[in-house]
Design an enzyme around this catalytic site. Structure first.
Site, PDB file in Angstrom:
ATOM      1  N   HIS A 132      -8.265  -8.032  -1.929  1.00 61.83           N
ATOM      2  CA  HIS A 132      -8.206  -8.343  -0.514  1.00 61.83           C
ATOM      3  C   HIS A 132      -9.382  -9.289  -0.280  1.00 61.83           C
ATOM      4  O   HIS A 132     -10.534  -8.891  -0.459  1.00 61.83           O
ATOM      5  CB  HIS A 132      -8.396  -7.083   0.322  1.00 61.83           C
ATOM      6  CG  HIS A 132      -7.196  -6.194   0.353  1.00 61.83           C
ATOM      7  ND1 HIS A 132      -6.721  -5.563  -0.751  1.00 61.83           N
ATOM      8  CD2 HIS A 132      -6.373  -5.853   1.392  1.00 61.83           C
ATOM      9  CE1 HIS A 132      -5.644  -4.856  -0.407  1.00 61.83           C
ATOM     10  NE2 HIS A 132      -5.419  -5.018   0.878  1.00 61.83           N
ATOM     11  N   ASP A 183       2.920  -5.692   2.385  1.00 55.54           N
ATOM     12  CA  ASP A 183       1.640  -5.062   2.721  1.00 55.54           C
ATOM     13  C   ASP A 183       1.817  -3.619   3.217  1.00 55.54           C
ATOM     14  O   ASP A 183       1.294  -2.693   2.617  1.00 55.54           O
ATOM     15  CB  ASP A 183       0.865  -5.891   3.752  1.00 55.54           C
ATOM     16  CG  ASP A 183      -0.634  -5.624   3.747  1.00 55.54           C
ATOM     17  OD1 ASP A 183      -1.099  -4.857   2.884  1.00 55.54           O
ATOM     18  OD2 ASP A 183      -1.341  -6.203   4.588  1.00 55.54           O
ATOM     19  N   GLU A 218      -9.958 -11.257   4.520  1.00 61.03           N
ATOM     20  CA  GLU A 218      -8.976 -10.847   5.540  1.00 61.03           C
ATOM     21  C   GLU A 218      -9.732 -10.690   6.840  1.00 61.03           C
ATOM     22  O   GLU A 218     -10.059  -9.595   7.284  1.00 61.03           O
ATOM     23  CB  GLU A 218      -8.266  -9.543   5.154  1.00 61.03           C
ATOM     24  CG  GLU A 218      -7.094  -9.254   6.095  1.00 61.03           C
ATOM     25  CD  GLU A 218      -6.339  -7.972   5.771  1.00 61.03           C
ATOM     26  OE1 GLU A 218      -6.798  -7.205   4.902  1.00 61.03           O
ATOM     27  OE2 GLU A 218      -5.291  -7.737   6.390  1.00 61.03           O
ATOM     28  N   HIS A 264       0.867  -1.195   0.000  1.00 60.10           N
ATOM     29  CA  HIS A 264       0.000   0.000   0.000  1.00 60.10           C
ATOM     30  C   HIS A 264       0.894   1.232   0.000  1.00 60.10           C
ATOM     31  O   HIS A 264       1.318   1.698   1.059  1.00 60.10           O
ATOM     32  CB  HIS A 264      -0.927  -0.001   1.216  1.00 60.10           C
ATOM     33  CG  HIS A 264      -1.937  -1.101   1.175  1.00 60.10           C
ATOM     34  ND1 HIS A 264      -3.206  -0.922   0.674  1.00 60.10           N
ATOM     35  CD2 HIS A 264      -1.841  -2.406   1.520  1.00 60.10           C
ATOM     36  CE1 HIS A 264      -3.867  -2.078   0.738  1.00 60.10           C
ATOM     37  NE2 HIS A 264      -3.058  -2.998   1.248  1.00 60.10           N
TER      38      HIS A 264
END
Ligand code: FE2
Length: 427
Positions: free
Chosen positions: A210, A309, A213, A59
């Protein structure tokens, strides 16, 4: 005349060293001893040469915002999401660019030459999208940046996300993202996976969501993702990121889903640094680890990767963008301690994610891009053990980063002289 020769490089699993000859950005020669002129030579001194690290899940819009405007007091995923919501209205193109470019420098110095970054498309001005598209252009000589259109606040839950995601793709974002477990209802999650996969198929793009999660063992949107992969003929082009619920779900269901992932060539990405800290937060004891089933994925031949991440953002205060740190954590949390499992964890930060990102010309064979890393280690297992020093990073036949050999000088008890040694000395 070659552009670059890398002498005395050790390939994984081989005792004899080789020289690499690079010309016009490609690996032109690879053999025992090259007797050719070159504009530049470097000596790998018997250390391991590897293809570059690939971070398949990051990210970059939120990186290096740690502590701005406040810290994540609980350290949880959901406080992280609401904290990011506080930061978003104040983002500027200049600020996102500055942080992303700094992070890319850190990554290159650690031997990563490709990153897939999710970019939140929930801001009506698409500030982060504009900034990261610019960063993608700026870093392209030395790093492949792939961007995923990520509806952080839910594709249906955020009333603007449907149109903003299309706009982000129109602007040139590479991959379609999603977050089905964050939609209002389970059915909304399922519909979001279907809609987003159709958009990707229509545009000829890859998908990376995603997915699940969550610690909820009933969250299995991966099933819909696999089904859409099959229906739309997108084998090899779809990825489920995180997949943490698979840690908690019933073994029979997990087994079925893993079989379907393998059958439909759905890639998996686990994020061990982040999910070992974020998952299991509602547990007392025993606490679940929350990492997806990487060992079983390896055993089934599913293309799995481990990824960073976050680095210093609302979700994670640590990190320096070091893919060997990711592999080291993945090895521990996934109990990948068998000899072949440890070696495979090195693949999970190199060749496997390169396949997920569909990188062209990746590898150490003649004809591949002259992109490689010389590590201060003798083999991949030692590289993970030491989070080895990256002596040289080469991009398209040019040395773009170098770090001095790491050695210590120690005066042992009863000795007069300093003894110089390195933890990576050959036995
Ligand atoms: Fe993520």
């Amino acid at each position: 005349m070659l552009d670059l020769i890398i002498r005395n490089a050790r390939l994984a699993g081989q005792s004899e060293t080789v020289d690499f000859g690079c010309l016009d950005g490609k690996i032109k020669e690879r053999r025992g001893r090259l007797d050719m002129p070159a504009r530049e030579e470097i000596d790998a001194a018997g250390y391991l040469v590897s293809p570059p690290f690939v971070d398949s899940h990051f990210h970059m819009d939120s990186t290096l915002t740690y502590g701005t405007p406040r810290y994540n007091e609980s350290g949880t995923l959901y406080e992280g999401i609401s904290l990011w919501g506080e930061i978003k209205p104040y983002l500027t193109v200049e600020d996102v660019e500055r942080r992303a470019l700094l992070l890319c420098r850190w990554a290159v110095a650690k031997g990563s030459l490709a990153i897939r970054s999710h970019v939140d498309i929930g801001d009506p001005a698409l500030t982060a999208v504009h900034a990261l598209l610019e960063v993608r252009k700026k870093v392209s000589p030395w790093l492949d940046l792939q961007l995923v259109a990520f509806p952080q606040d839910g594709y249906f839950r955020d009333p603007n996300a449907v149109s903003l995601l299309e706009r982000a793709l129109d602007l040139g974002v590479d991959v379609v993202g999603g977050i089905p477990h964050f939609e209002r209802t389970y059915d909304d999650g399922r519909r979001s996976v279907e809609a987003l996969c159709r958009i990707a198929a229509d545009r000829g793009l890859m998908v990376d969501m995603h997915c699940d999660e969550s610690d909820d063992p009933n969250s299995h949107h991966i099933e819909t993702l696999i089904s859409m992969t099959a229906q739309l003929g997108m084998q090899g082009r779809v990825t489920g990121s995180h997949l943490t619920s698979m840690h908690s779900m019933d073994n029979t269901l997990a087994d079925k889903l893993l079989g379907l992932m393998q059958e439909n060539e759905v890639n998996a990405i686990a994020c061990p640094l982040i999910n070992i800290t974020l998952q299991g937060r509602k547990d007392t004891y025993p606490k679940r680890r929350g990492l997806t089933r990487v060992k079983e994925m390896m055993q089934r031949g599913i293309n799995y990767a481990v990824a960073h991440d976050c680095v210093m953002d609302p979700w994670y205060a640590g990190g320096s963008h070091d893919m060997l740190e990711v592999a080291h954590m993945g090895l521990h949390v996934g109990q990948m301690t068998g000899v072949h499992e440890t070696a495979d964890m090195f693949n999970a930060v190199t060749v496997n994610p390169a396949r997920t990102l569909q990188l062209d010309g990746y590898g150490l064979e003649i004809g591949c891009n002259a992109d490689l890393v010389v590590l201060q280690a003798k083999d991949p297992t030692e590289a993970i053990r030491l989070r080895a020093n990256r002596l040289f990073v080469v991009r398209r036949g040019e040395v773009i980063s170098r770090t001095p050999l790491l050695e210590s000088e120690v005066r042992f008890m009863g000795e007069d002289a300093l003894t110089r040694f390195s933890v990576s000395e050959f036995q």
